[in-house]
Structure formats: structure tokens, C-alpha cells
Design a protein around this motif. Sequence first.
Motif, short mmCIF file in Angstrom:
data_model
loop_
_atom_site.label_atom_id
_atom_site.label_comp_id
_atom_site.label_asym_id
_atom_site.label_seq_id
_atom_site.Cartn_x
_atom_site.Cartn_y
_atom_site.Cartn_z
N ARG A 81 71.89 10.62 -35.18
CA ARG A 81 71.05 10.01 -36.18
C ARG A 81 69.51 9.59 -35.71
O ARG A 81 68.74 10.29 -36.30
N ASP A 82 69.36 8.97 -34.65
CA ASP A 82 68.04 8.74 -33.99
C ASP A 82 67.42 9.97 -33.59
O ASP A 82 66.18 9.99 -33.74
N ARG A 83 68.13 11.09 -33.08
CA ARG A 83 67.32 11.83 -32.73
C ARG A 83 66.95 12.78 -33.82
O ARG A 83 65.80 13.37 -33.55
N VAL A 84 67.58 13.08 -34.86
CA VAL A 84 67.07 13.85 -36.17
C VAL A 84 66.07 12.79 -36.56
O VAL A 84 64.98 13.43 -36.97
N ARG A 85 66.09 11.68 -36.90
CA ARG A 85 64.65 10.76 -37.28
C ARG A 85 63.63 10.82 -36.34
O ARG A 85 62.46 11.16 -37.08
N GLN A 86 63.39 11.30 -35.07
CA GLN A 86 62.39 11.46 -34.21
C GLN A 86 61.77 12.75 -34.57
O GLN A 86 60.67 12.71 -34.34
N THR A 87 62.72 13.73 -35.07
CA THR A 87 62.01 15.09 -35.27
C THR A 87 61.62 15.20 -36.63
O THR A 87 60.73 15.82 -36.92
N VAL A 88 62.07 14.25 -37.54
CA VAL A 88 61.60 14.38 -38.91
C VAL A 88 60.20 13.69 -39.24
O VAL A 88 59.41 14.13 -39.99
N GLN A 89 60.12 12.46 -38.71
CA GLN A 89 58.99 11.62 -38.93
C GLN A 89 57.73 12.39 -38.84
O GLN A 89 56.80 12.34 -39.65
N PRO A 90 57.59 13.05 -37.82
CA PRO A 90 56.11 13.75 -37.53
C PRO A 90 56.08 14.74 -38.62
O PRO A 90 54.79 15.10 -38.97
N VAL A 91 57.15 15.57 -39.11
CA VAL A 91 57.02 16.68 -39.91
C VAL A 91 56.59 15.92 -41.24
O VAL A 91 55.79 16.62 -42.06
N ILE A 92 57.11 14.90 -41.64
CA ILE A 92 56.93 14.23 -43.02
C ILE A 92 55.22 14.28 -43.17
O ILE A 92 54.59 14.51 -44.18
N HIS A 93 54.64 13.70 -42.02
CA HIS A 93 53.05 13.39 -42.21
C HIS A 93 52.41 14.50 -42.50
O HIS A 93 51.30 14.77 -43.01
#
Length: 276
Positions: A81-93
Motif C-alpha cells: 500500500r505505502d509503496r504504491v502510494r509513494q510512486t503514485v503521488q509524483p505522477v499525479i502532479h
Amino acid sequence: VQQFLTGIDNEELEPIRDWLANLYLLYGVQFHYLVANERLLPLESIRFFYLDRNWLEVLLDGALSIGIQSSRDALYQKLMRDRVRQTVQPVIHNLRAKLLGGQSEEPIDAGGGPMAGLLLRSAVGSGWPGLEVRAYDSCDDEQRKLIEPLRMDRLSENVLLCLFPRVPAWIEFDEPKEGLHFGLEVEDERQVIGLRYAGKEVGEGGEKVGELLPGQTVEPKQDGFGNLDIQDLVDQLVARKSELGLVEGVEFGPAALALQMVCVPEQMVFQITEAA
């Protein structure tokens, strides 16, 4: 095994990462989940809203739960869960910049506050496909900084959706710059021409050619079909040559007339006002 899973390279997570980033910005979310009833967004209206990051996180959890079929799947999701969130956040922006073929230069927004957005339903969207929307973090002209949108899409011919990483203090809508043309302005239900300085520059800090003269207008005569009486307009402008910055002996020519007839693109501004 846990160490191996948490150490998976970002490239292996890319398909999941990109899919979740799109979902986080509401791509693929059906419109009736955003606007439950048409009366919430009637014709010729604009609505501003907040997006709760906790709600968005739950949305991602719901999407990831689709693949859970066993206790092993549940454990895998918990570990990743945390690993996926860490990769998603930069892409969102950077998603919008990537879709436009570039890269956002603004630092990644790491704040935990609410995101914000707007929905515009108007003929403005269909009439001006190149409508420009800019958001700023302050109402102060000297201190405000541009907020890069996370998403700006036309959901239909007359519905525009914009999402921002934080709550703007100032949002402006501008007609496309190609909207520059000759025309009249509406002032107090009258059609007028705002006078512009047409003389030479008078030094640093002085008036410049083309600048509007505050409060100075002329109201040209029109016939029943909206046609201007150009001669009457020229006579009015010649009578006010001194106000336009034209000295004695300088003719009021075609260039000066064209300058007065310029009708700049319109702008609409929404800003946060402090509570009384």
C-alpha cells in the motif's frame, strides 16, 4: 519476501501507478458521481468545490480491493500500500504536463490540505474552445504565484472541469488572445469605446501608447441595424485629441482610429474574500 516486495522497481509498478494516478484525478469516474443532479449544475453556472484527500485515498483503496480474492492477496495489498502510494503521488502532479507532452517545473505538492476544483457549465465553453483559466495562491498582485492545474478538461461541449493541488485565492478566466478585434464595450447598458492614449511615450512611469484612459469614453451613433456612423465617431475623437495625447498639428489618422477601436479579450475574476 516482504523486503523483496517493498523493493520492487518503480518500472514494474508503472501500469498500476499510471492507472491509479488517473483515477485520483477522477478520470474514468462517471459524471453522475460528481454531479448527482442536474439542478446542482444548471446552465450558465459555475461551481467551486473541495476534494478531500482522504476520500481520494479511499477511492484508490476501493479500486485496489477489486483484485483481493484470498488472505494472501490481502496481505500483498497491505505490504504494497505505502509503496504504491509513494510512486503514485509524483505522477499525479505531472500527469497533465505529461499528457501535453512536457514536464511540470513546479515542485511536487506535499501538503495534506484539501484539493480544489471548479465545474463550469456555459456557452462560454463551446463559444471559446481556447478559454484560458489561471489560478493563483493570493489576491495580492505582487505576491501571488501561479498554481499549476492538475487537470483541465472539457467533459462535454459546454462543461469544463478544473482540478488544483490546493485551494486558490484568485481564479481568472480569459478569452483567447486571438479574440482581439475591433468592437464596442458595454458600460451601464450603453455601447461605448474606451479611449486609449495615442501620443508618444512621455517617459518612465508615464502613459504609454495603447493604455486605456480611466473613465474616458465616447458613445458612437448607430443606426437601427447596429451600423456605426464612422464620421460622427471620428468627429468626436478629433474633438478630444488633446486627451488622447495628440499635440496640435498632428492629424488624427487611420492608425489612431484603429487604436481606439481595439476591443481586448474579456476577463472574469473570482476571488476569496475574507469573512466579515
